[in-house]
Structure formats: C-alpha cells, structure tokens
Design a protein around this motif. Structure first.
Motif, PDB file in Angstrom:
ATOM      1  N   GLU A 349      85.926  34.118 -39.617  1.00  8.72           N
ATOM      2  CA  GLU A 349      86.087  35.389 -38.902  1.00  8.72           C
ATOM      3  C   GLU A 349      87.559  35.628 -38.586  1.00  8.72           C
ATOM      4  OE1 GLU A 349      83.579  37.331 -38.788  1.00  8.72           O
ATOM      5  OE2 GLU A 349      82.118  35.829 -39.447  1.00  8.72           O
ATOM      6  N   GLU A 350      88.359  35.800 -39.642  1.00  6.75           N
ATOM      7  CA  GLU A 350      89.804  35.898 -39.478  1.00  6.75           C
ATOM      8  C   GLU A 350      90.241  37.179 -38.775  1.00  6.75           C
ATOM      9  OE1 GLU A 350      91.368  35.409 -43.377  1.00  6.75           O
ATOM     10  OE2 GLU A 350      90.846  33.277 -43.502  1.00  6.75           O
ATOM     11  N   HIS A 351      89.385  38.198 -38.774  1.00  8.71           N
ATOM     12  CA  HIS A 351      89.768  39.461 -38.133  1.00  8.71           C
ATOM     13  C   HIS A 351      89.578  39.416 -36.625  1.00  8.71           C
ATOM     14  CE1 HIS A 351      85.491  39.931 -37.769  1.00  8.71           C
ATOM     15  NE2 HIS A 351      85.649  41.056 -37.100  1.00  8.71           N
ATOM     16  N   LEU A 352      88.816  38.437 -36.113  1.00  5.79           N
ATOM     17  CA  LEU A 352      88.617  38.349 -34.675  1.00  5.79           C
ATOM     18  C   LEU A 352      89.923  37.960 -33.981  1.00  5.79           C
ATOM     19  CD1 LEU A 352      85.199  36.482 -34.190  1.00  5.79           C
ATOM     20  CD2 LEU A 352      85.673  38.909 -33.814  1.00  5.79           C
ATOM     21  N   ASP A 353      90.081  38.435 -32.762  1.00  7.84           N
ATOM     22  CA  ASP A 353      91.218  38.020 -31.960  1.00  7.84           C
ATOM     23  C   ASP A 353      91.229  36.494 -31.867  1.00  7.84           C
ATOM     24  OD1 ASP A 353      92.017  37.175 -28.941  1.00  7.84           O
ATOM     25  OD2 ASP A 353      93.284  38.827 -29.659  1.00  7.84           O
ATOM     26  N   PRO A 354      92.359  35.860 -32.142  1.00  6.01           N
ATOM     27  CA  PRO A 354      92.395  34.389 -32.139  1.00  6.01           C
ATOM     28  C   PRO A 354      91.943  33.775 -30.819  1.00  6.01           C
ATOM     29  CG  PRO A 354      94.367  35.270 -33.176  1.00  6.01           C
ATOM     30  CD  PRO A 354      93.641  36.440 -32.594  1.00  6.01           C
ATOM     31  N   GLU A 355      92.247  34.441 -29.712  1.00  8.08           N
ATOM     32  CA  GLU A 355      91.824  33.891 -28.423  1.00  8.08           C
ATOM     33  C   GLU A 355      90.305  33.910 -28.318  1.00  8.08           C
ATOM     34  OE1 GLU A 355      91.642  31.999 -25.037  1.00  8.08           O
ATOM     35  OE2 GLU A 355      93.537  32.301 -26.116  1.00  8.08           O
ATOM     36  N   THR A 520      81.415  40.672 -36.009  1.00  7.16           N
ATOM     37  CA  THR A 520      81.816  39.711 -37.025  1.00  7.16           C
ATOM     38  C   THR A 520      81.765  40.341 -38.411  1.00  7.16           C
ATOM     39  OG1 THR A 520      79.589  38.876 -37.435  1.00  7.16           O
ATOM     40  CG2 THR A 520      80.832  37.858 -35.637  1.00  7.16           C
ATOM     41  N   GLN A 521      82.363  39.664 -39.375  1.00  8.73           N
ATOM     42  CA  GLN A 521      82.273  40.069 -40.773  1.00  8.73           C
ATOM     43  C   GLN A 521      81.260  39.235 -41.543  1.00  8.73           C
ATOM     44  OE1 GLN A 521      86.448  39.678 -41.930  1.00  8.73           O
ATOM     45  NE2 GLN A 521      86.661  41.900 -41.953  1.00  8.73           N
ATOM     46  N   HIS A 522      81.142  37.959 -41.167  1.00 13.59           N
ATOM     47  CA  HIS A 522      80.284  37.037 -41.929  1.00 13.59           C
ATOM     48  C   HIS A 522      79.216  36.391 -41.059  1.00 13.59           C
ATOM     49  CE1 HIS A 522      83.301  37.362 -45.096  1.00 13.59           C
ATOM     50  NE2 HIS A 522      84.226  37.076 -44.195  1.00 13.59           N
ATOM     51  N   GLY A 523      78.999  36.915 -39.856  1.00 13.75           N
ATOM     52  CA  GLY A 523      78.119  36.254 -38.901  1.00 13.75           C
ATOM     53  C   GLY A 523      76.651  36.565 -39.079  1.00 13.75           C
ATOM     54  N   TRP A 524      76.130  36.357 -40.288  1.00 13.44           N
ATOM     55  CA  TRP A 524      74.743  36.696 -40.582  1.00 13.44           C
ATOM     56  C   TRP A 524      73.787  35.663 -40.001  1.00 13.44           C
ATOM     57  CZ3 TRP A 524      73.953  41.417 -42.261  1.00 13.44           C
ATOM     58  CH2 TRP A 524      74.951  42.068 -42.989  1.00 13.44           C
ATOM     59  N   VAL A 525      72.684  36.158 -39.446  1.00 10.76           N
ATOM     60  CA  VAL A 525      71.637  35.317 -38.883  1.00 10.76           C
ATOM     61  C   VAL A 525      70.297  35.835 -39.393  1.00 10.76           C
ATOM     62  CG1 VAL A 525      70.496  34.554 -36.774  1.00 10.76           C
ATOM     63  CG2 VAL A 525      72.982  34.774 -36.821  1.00 10.76           C
ATOM     64  N   GLN A 526      69.443  34.932 -39.846  1.00 11.33           N
ATOM     65  CA  GLN A 526      68.142  35.337 -40.376  1.00 11.33           C
ATOM     66  C   GLN A 526      67.277  35.939 -39.282  1.00 11.33           C
ATOM     67  OE1 GLN A 526      65.770  32.131 -41.916  1.00 11.33           O
ATOM     68  NE2 GLN A 526      64.513  33.460 -43.189  1.00 11.33           N
ATOM     69  N   SER A 527      66.670  37.090 -39.594  1.00 13.34           N
ATOM     70  CA  SER A 527      65.731  37.724 -38.684  1.00 13.34           C
ATOM     71  C   SER A 527      64.300  37.448 -39.129  1.00 13.34           C
ATOM     72  CB  SER A 527      65.981  39.236 -38.623  1.00 13.34           C
ATOM     73  OG  SER A 527      65.034  39.868 -37.799  1.00 13.34           O
ATOM     74  N   TYR A 528      64.010  37.701 -40.394  1.00 17.76           N
ATOM     75  CA  TYR A 528      62.733  37.308 -40.989  1.00 17.76           C
ATOM     76  C   TYR A 528      62.887  37.385 -42.500  1.00 17.76           C
ATOM     77  CZ  TYR A 528      61.735  42.233 -42.086  1.00 17.76           C
ATOM     78  OH  TYR A 528      61.799  43.519 -42.585  1.00 17.76           O
ATOM     79  N   GLY A 529      62.199  36.510 -43.198  1.00 14.74           N
ATOM     80  CA  GLY A 529      62.215  36.569 -44.655  1.00 14.74           C
ATOM     81  C   GLY A 529      63.627  36.609 -45.205  1.00 14.74           C
ATOM     82  N   SER A 530      63.897  37.653 -45.996  1.00 19.26           N
ATOM     83  CA  SER A 530      65.234  37.808 -46.564  1.00 19.26           C
ATOM     84  C   SER A 530      66.130  38.674 -45.693  1.00 19.26           C
ATOM     85  CB  SER A 530      65.122  38.441 -47.958  1.00 19.26           C
ATOM     86  OG  SER A 530      64.655  39.780 -47.861  1.00 19.26           O
ATOM     87  N   ARG A 531      65.617  39.110 -44.559  1.00 20.39           N
ATOM     88  CA  ARG A 531      66.375  40.024 -43.703  1.00 20.39           C
ATOM     89  C   ARG A 531      67.278  39.256 -42.745  1.00 20.39           C
ATOM     90  NH1 ARG A 531      66.190  44.467 -46.657  1.00 20.39           N
ATOM     91  NH2 ARG A 531      64.052  45.125 -47.090  1.00 20.39           N
ATOM     92  N   ALA A 532      68.497  39.744 -42.606  1.00 24.97           N
ATOM     93  CA  ALA A 532      69.467  39.106 -41.722  1.00 24.97           C
ATOM     94  C   ALA A 532      70.217  40.169 -40.940  1.00 24.97           C
ATOM     95  CB  ALA A 532      70.450  38.253 -42.531  1.00 24.97           C
ATOM     96  N   THR A 533      70.675  39.793 -39.767  1.00 25.90           N
ATOM     97  CA  THR A 533      71.477  40.685 -38.937  1.00 25.90           C
ATOM     98  C   THR A 533      72.795  39.985 -38.608  1.00 25.90           C
ATOM     99  OG1 THR A 533      70.564  39.837 -36.858  1.00 25.90           O
ATOM    100  CG2 THR A 533      69.409  41.682 -37.896  1.00 25.90           C
ATOM    101  N   ARG A 534      73.754  40.774 -38.147  1.00 22.42           N
ATOM    102  CA  ARG A 534      75.012  40.217 -37.655  1.00 22.42           C
ATOM    103  C   ARG A 534      75.103  40.503 -36.161  1.00 22.42           C
ATOM    104  NH1 ARG A 534      79.861  42.691 -40.571  1.00 22.42           N
ATOM    105  NH2 ARG A 534      78.403  44.406 -40.909  1.00 22.42           N
ATOM    106  N   PRO A 535      74.605  39.603 -35.328  1.00 22.36           N
ATOM    107  CA  PRO A 535      74.667  39.862 -33.888  1.00 22.36           C
ATOM    108  C   PRO A 535      76.111  40.055 -33.424  1.00 22.36           C
ATOM    109  CG  PRO A 535      73.220  38.012 -34.365  1.00 22.36           C
ATOM    110  CD  PRO A 535      73.953  38.322 -35.628  1.00 22.36           C
ATOM    111  N   SER A 536      76.296  41.050 -32.585  1.00 24.62           N
ATOM    112  CA  SER A 536      77.622  41.292 -32.016  1.00 24.62           C
ATOM    113  C   SER A 536      77.901  40.286 -30.905  1.00 24.62           C
ATOM    114  CB  SER A 536      77.696  42.717 -31.475  1.00 24.62           C
ATOM    115  OG  SER A 536      77.389  43.645 -32.511  1.00 24.62           O
ATOM    116  N   ILE A 537      79.134  40.216 -30.487  1.00 27.82           N
ATOM    117  CA  ILE A 537      79.553  39.270 -29.455  1.00 27.82           C
ATOM    118  C   ILE A 537      79.915  40.058 -28.201  1.00 27.82           C
ATOM    119  CG2 ILE A 537      81.222  37.494 -28.830  1.00 27.82           C
ATOM    120  CD1 ILE A 537      81.589  37.016 -31.874  1.00 27.82           C
ATOM    121  N   LEU A 538      79.120  39.911 -27.158  1.00 29.11           N
ATOM    122  CA  LEU A 538      79.379  40.577 -25.883  1.00 29.11           C
ATOM    123  C   LEU A 538      80.153  39.588 -25.023  1.00 29.11           C
ATOM    124  CD1 LEU A 538      76.715  42.520 -23.768  1.00 29.11           C
ATOM    125  CD2 LEU A 538      78.809  41.537 -22.853  1.00 29.11           C
TER     126      LEU A 538
END
Length: 774
Positions: A349-355, A520-538
C-alpha cells in the motif's frame, strides 16, 4: 499415540483468494466457460504452493505443522459438507459413485442452476464473511466422500512441507446447518452427531495417512450462547464428539480452535476429552477463570487480532501468552482468528501515508508478529525488546497524530439529545408520504445498484489514473444513469434508482468522501465465494467536507417523473465493512458517521429527493455472540441510525435494507430503527422471515426479497408470484413492497433484465388477484 510437539508459532488460516485475487479470476473464467476446470484447479494449486512458500519465508516452520492447509474454492463450510457427503438431494447428480464432487458439481451446489436453488448463505459469526448453510435431515447419508484435503496434504509433503489440514468441527458444522425441508418440525441437525462422528474419524485417519501430524478442527460455535438447541445440549455434544474423536484409531493429534469469542463453560469439558491442543481467542475472549483445567494441554494463544488490521500492543500480547505458560503443558502463539479476514500485505500500500501505514498489520505482518512473540515466549522479552519498543512507539504516535481526535466533531456528538433521534408519529408520516409519492398497491423497486459493466469499471479506473478528465468521467457516469433510468421505466418499476455506476463499493465510496478514512489499493478480503471487498480504514474522527451523492440522485430525478430513491450506506454497515479504529467505543464512532450522513440526507431532501434509503445490511453482523452483550450493541446501533435519519420532514420516506439478517434475532432492533420501509433478504430462505414479521406485529412497510441476486439463475414469474403470495400471508397488502434481495452490482445485464421483468410481471399478477379478492 506419539504426538509431535505443536509449533510455538502458527496461524489458524490465511487469505484464500490470492494477493491479486488470482483464485477469483480463475474461478470466474471457469464459470464463464473461458477455461477448463483443469486450468482453474492449476491456478488454485499454484496459489497454495505460493502461500506455503510465503508463510515459510515469514518464519513459520516448513515441517512442524505450523502452516495450516485451509484453502477453499468457495467456502470452508461447503468444503466440509462435501467432505462428509452432505449434498442436498436436488444436487445428487453431481456426486460421483465414490461420493466425490468435481469442481463443476461443487460450483453448482454453491451457485445453483435452473430451478435448483443454491445453499442458503448467511454471515459467519460476527464477520463480513458469508458461508453456505448445510442442509441436514434425518435421512442425510454421511460418508467420507471427498478426499481433496488429504490430496492437498500429500501435495504439500511432495513439496517438502508438513502442513496442518483444517476442517470445520463436527459440533459447529451441525449447529450451523439447517433442517431439510422435509425434516420433522422437532428435528435438529445436532441430533445426527452420532452418525457424523464415524465419518470424521475416517477423514482424520486418511489425513494422518496422507502425512498430517496435526489436524485443526474449528469450533467457533462454542463461543456463542444463542443456539436454539440450548447450552446444555451444546456442551453435551462437545463431550460426546471429542471423546469419540480422541479415541478414534489412526488419528493425528487434534487442535480444536474456538475463535471469535470466549469458550467460558465449554473450555473444561473440551480439554477434559483429551484433545492435544486448544485454541483460545484472547482478543475477543479473556484468560480462563480456572486456568488449572489447561494442565496437560497445549494452548494456542490467540493474542494477535486476526479480525482487524491495527498493529496492536505486542507487549500486552506477549504478557497474555506468557500468563498461560504457568498452567498449560505448552503455549503456542497465534492470531485470534483465521487471517482470511484481513488483506495480504500492507507493504504493497505505497500510496498510503507512511505514518498511517506504520500503524497497520495485514496478514503477512501478523505472521511476523506471531513469530516475534513466539521467540519472546521461548527466549524471553529481551530477545525481542526492539520489536516490542517499536510497536509501543507506533501506538504513541498514532494517539497524538492530527485528525485522530478533532474537538469540534466530538462536541457535536456530545450535544446530541433524545429529540435528535425522533421523527414523530408513524401514521402521520405514512399519510404524508402517500400524498407526496402517490404509490399504488405492492410498489416495485430495486435495492439500489445496477450491474457494473466493464465500461463502467474502465472509466472509473481511467479517471483514478488521471487518464480521463473529471468532465469526461461525469459524462460517462451520467450516460449510464440515463440508461439505467430508461431501463427501469421500460420495465415498469415504480420507484427508480440511479444505479450507482460511480460507486466502486457501497462503503469505500463513502470512505473516499469522508474525512477520517483511508482506502487501500490491494487490500482485498473475501466476502463469499469469488467475491471480495476492500474494506476502508477508519483511522480518525469522521466528518463530511461536502455533499457526496446529491448531484447523481438529482440528475436521475431530472430524467423521470417517477420517485427516485437516494442511496446511502448506514453508519453500522460503514463500521462493519471497514477496519475501524480500536481506540474508542464503536458507538462513539458510529455517531460521528451518523452525523455526516444526517448532513447528506438533509441535502438530498433539499434537492427534492423524497425517498432516501439508508442501507444497514450489517446490523445483524456486529451483533455480539453472547446474549448478555447484545442490548448495549443494539442500543447504540439503533441510535446511530435514528440520528442519521431523523432530521427529515414527515413526507420524506426513509427506507433501509438488510440482508442475511436472521430477522427474528434482531426484530426489535429493526423495528426500533423506525424506517418507513424495510427491505430484507428472503428469497433463498423461501420467505422464512415472513413468519417473524407476522409474529412481531411489524407495522411499517416491508420488502422481503423475491429474487436472489447472489446466484446467476433467473427466477420464473411463477416462482416470484409464489413468493409474493407467501409474503402476503404475513404482511398486509398496504405494507408489502416488491424488490430483489440485494443490490444488482455483481450480476450481468441479461440476467438482471430478465429477472426484473419477471418480478414486475409477478407483481402485476398478484395485484390483479388482490383486487379480485377485494
């Protein structure tokens, strides 16, 4: 039996779809007919091998059972059902003479075909993962039918690994199952435990023969007290099951893992059976009240949060693991749950703020944390002092970073009163809304999203890269909205949506437009089957710097005389489908999100949008697994929704949507939301929720779904008509809405148009019947 010592560092599971969703892409290509099954299976094998190698490179042992064998083509509960022969009769033709099910047959059970509905889908405990619900009846024939896991163990051995295969434990498997349609009313799947155990024993022996020294049986159902069978029956089943499996000949050593909460009264009977190791969640759970029961048992201490992405307090984690060492035969360090709930690698996740990035730990970082803590456990704290200090410094920096705490936002939350969560008399609202909207009998609508075509995705990606100007991107989205509105008018839908082409995800879209979030750009998480989401970071305090959806909904409204629904995601779902800050109560964070949504709803209303839907499909998802903890959760979750939606005029109709919600468990909370119309998943369960609606006396609009959008099959007019008629048995005609189960984003246009056309025709058929009856 001779037991190989359990490794000091392990994990309970690893992300299954691949860092770049390799398995998803291969499966969907197979389902489309673009590649043969052999190619999809090769892609899965390549991923398994890559994962083993990656985990070994991060410090897990290659030959000590530290690496779990837990891959899945679709769902681990389905894997277990197939392994024990629990295939529904309607899919009997996909089972081979030896009981095996090939990839095509497995996919058919998961996704359905023609008139054969797939297995029902629902939430996996309090996560955003969905599992397929086994169907078990008195006549279900159990047998050791599928040897896929044993083949994977042999594959690992051939590559120089001794891995630990993972299965859903027998008690959890039966507690998660539902009775077959023809089962007697008093039948419970748990009644079949004695018939199932010999099959588990046979599978265990096969896994041992394949080279497995340890097998992991997951029993998360033991940490919840909400089963309808009663706690005494659950505890008796634990003793019966593991007495039998411990005594089974030719078995490997057993690790029984219980993630997502606290074993409490199940711990003593479980370890008393003689299992070699028990996995305890010390993130959601607590240290055992009587740790002496652990004598003679290896404890796998889940001290690293497997459910969230924060780096955490490693010193506290090490102390928690060390505390068990005085009582257990041995202690191993692990995450609290399988790592399938988190993305692969934060370093990408190189685009995220380093901190911000320095505060985070994805799956690979959590593996490294486990390895570090195991070294600290065996060699002493001084051996890992640098790592512990670095983690502590990161926590301190996080607490003091600008944006984490904003006084003006906290003052606004503190100023909320009871009146800010009230909308007035329900009957008065219904009268005003009917006058304003003029809707007839059994109004039809959709949940919100329409299919996301390749053109939509390409335009959005080009805009994100800077290859498509803001003006050109807006033109492309407006063109799609115009097409969707015209389609809905052609289909004859009564309430129109704009289709959400501009939204990559129902939570991420809002996260990108609210302060306090990162994506995120690559933060995929499986939701079901072949479906995936990229949960945001609060990560910080939440506010809305500008309107988010108003221009899109207003444009759709300019194209049609029909009512248009504004579409928002509710505060609970935004929290549930994000990685949420862990430094304050969830209820406080939910109210911040609610106030941001309240501002958005006010702007939609001012723009002339008379219906606003605030989706809360995750309301049931976050429900605590212990009944004693549920009232407090329901209190703040309901309040946050009401704060978001109670600033509107009585003539503005507020909708909400819930899917896979197990309606009966949260019926009072759903009623407490105060929405004027509630749509809810119902098609896969064949309108089971209607009985709950009728029993509850629910007095506002209800739209039990009549079209299962999680399957590619198109329901017939007759099928939908039957579902509507069933719904009318429990919902009065003046309250019933007709809609699909969920949004249509994941479907293709051909099937969507055909299904919606059938839905409208079925609604018209039932309307005429109702008029004739009257």
């Amino acid at each position: 039996m001779t037991t190989t010592p359990f490794p000091t560092a392990t994990i309970l599971g690893y992300p299954r779809i691949g860092p770049d969703r390799e398995l998803k892409k291969a499966l969907e290509a197979f389902w489309r007919g673009a590649i043969p099954a052999a190619d999809a299976e090769q892609a899965a094998q390549d991923l398994r091998r890559a994962n083993r190698a990656r985990l070994a490179s991060l410090g897990l042992g290659r030959d000590d059972s530290a690496i779990p064998e837990a891959s899945s083509y679709y769902d681990h509960v389905l894997d277990t059902a197939v392994a024990v022969g629990a295939v529904p009769a309607r899919f009997a033709d996909v089972v081979g003479p030896d009981g095996a099910v090939d990839l095509a047959g497995y996919s058919t059970i998961a996704r359905g075909r023609g008139e054969d509905a797939p297995l029902e889908m629902t939430k996996w405990f309090d996560s955003n993962y969905h599992y397929l619900v086994p169907e078990i009846g008195p006549d279900t024939v159990f047998r050791a039918a599928d040897r896929r896991r044993a083949a994977e163990v042999r594959e690992a051995v051939a590559d120089g690994f001794v891995t630990r295969p993972v299965l859903v434990g027998p008690v959890t498997f039966l507690l998660l199952a539902k009775p077959t349609d023809d089962a007697p009313e008093d039948f419970r799947p748990l009644d079949r435990l004695a018939d199932l155990l010999p099959v588990y024993a046979e599978l265990l022996a096969e896994l041992r023969a394949a080279g497995a020294e340890w097998v992991q049986l997951d029993e998360p159902a033991l940490v919840t007290d909400t089963h309808t069978v009663g706690r005494e029956a659950v505890l008796a089943a634990v003793t019966s099951a593991y007495d039998a499996l411990v005594a089974a000949p030719g078995r490997p050593a057993l690790l029984v893992a219980a993630p997502y909460g606290d074993l409490r009264d199940a711990l003593a009977p479980l370890v008393a059976t003689g299992i070699e190791a028990v996995g305890i969640d010390l993130v959601r759970g607590a240290q055992p009240e009587d740790p002496s029961v652990l004598a003679g048992t290896t404890v796998v201490a889940g001290v690293v949060d497997g459910h969230n992405i924060w780096r955490g307090d490693l010193s506290a984690a090490l102390s928690a693991a060390s505390e068990l060492g005085a009582h257990a035969a041995a202690v191993s360090v692990s995450p609290s749950t399988s790592l399938l709930h988190v993305p692969h690698d934060v370093s990408r996740e190189e685009h995220l703020d380093p901190e911000l990035r320095s505060w985070l730990a994805f799956a690979d970082q959590k593996v490294s944390q486990v390895v570090t803590l195991a070294r600290g456990l065996t060699e002493g704290q001084d051996a890992v002092r640098a790592e512990l200090d670095e983690a502590a410094e990161s926590l301190a920096r996080r607490a003091s970073t600008t944006g984490v705490r904003i006084p003006s936002i906290r003052e606004r939350v503190a100023a909320l009163t009871a009146d800010d969560a009230e909308r007035g008399d329900v009957d008065d609202r219904r009268t005003a809304q009917q006058e304003a909207l003029g809707l007839g009998l059994l109004p039809t609508t959709t949940i919100g999203s329409f299919p996301q075509t390749g053109d939509i995705r390409r335009s959005r990606a080009a805009h994100a890269r800077g290859d498509l100007s803001d003006a050109d991107y807006e033109d492309a989205m407006r063109a799609e909205i115009a097409r969707v509105v015209a389609l809905q008018e052609d289909l004859g839908l009564d309430v129109v949506v704009h289709g959400e082409p501009e939204r990559n995800d129902m939570v991420q879209y809002f996260a990108e437009n609210l302060d306090g979030f990162a994506v995120t750009q690559h933060g995929w998480v499986q939701s079901y089957g072949s479906r995936a989401t990229r949960p945001s970071i609060l990560w910080g305090d939440v506010s809305r710097p500008a309107p988010i959806t108003v221009s899109w909904s207003s444009y759709a409204a300019s194209l049609t005389p029909k009512p248009v629904k504004g579409m928002l995601t509710g505060p609970v779902t935004i929290l549930a489908w994000s990685f949420v800050r862990d430094d304050q109560p969830l209820g406080d964070t939910a109210l911040q999100v609610a106030l941001a949504l309240r501002d958005e709803i006010a702007d939609l209303e001012a723009a002339g949008i008379g219906i606003v839907q605030v989706d809360e499909p995750a309301l049931r998802e976050l429900l605590p697994l212990r009944s004693e903890d549920q009232p407090a959760y329901l209190d703040w979750s309901v309040r946050s929704f009401r704060v978001a939606t109670s600033g509107v005029d009585r003539a503005t109709q507020i909708h909400t949507h819930l899917c896979y919600s197990e309606f009966a468990e949260v019926i009072d909370a759903i009623d407490g939301l105060g929405a004027d119309v509630t749509s809810i998943e119902a098609a896969r369960s064949r309108m089971e929720v209607v009985d709950d609606v009728a029993a509850s006396g629910f007095s506002r609009g209800v739209g039990p779904g009549v079209y299962d959008i999680h399957s590619p099959r198109v329901p017939s007019v007759a099928e939908i008509t039957g579902l509507i008629e069933t719904a009318l048995d429990g919902v009065s005609t003046d309250l019933l809405w007709i809609n699909p189960d969920c949004g249509l984003k994941t479907r293709g246009y051909d099937e969507t148009v055909a299904a919606l056309r059938n839905m409208v025709e079925a609604a018209n058929t039932v309307r005429e019947r109702v008029r004739v009856r009257a």
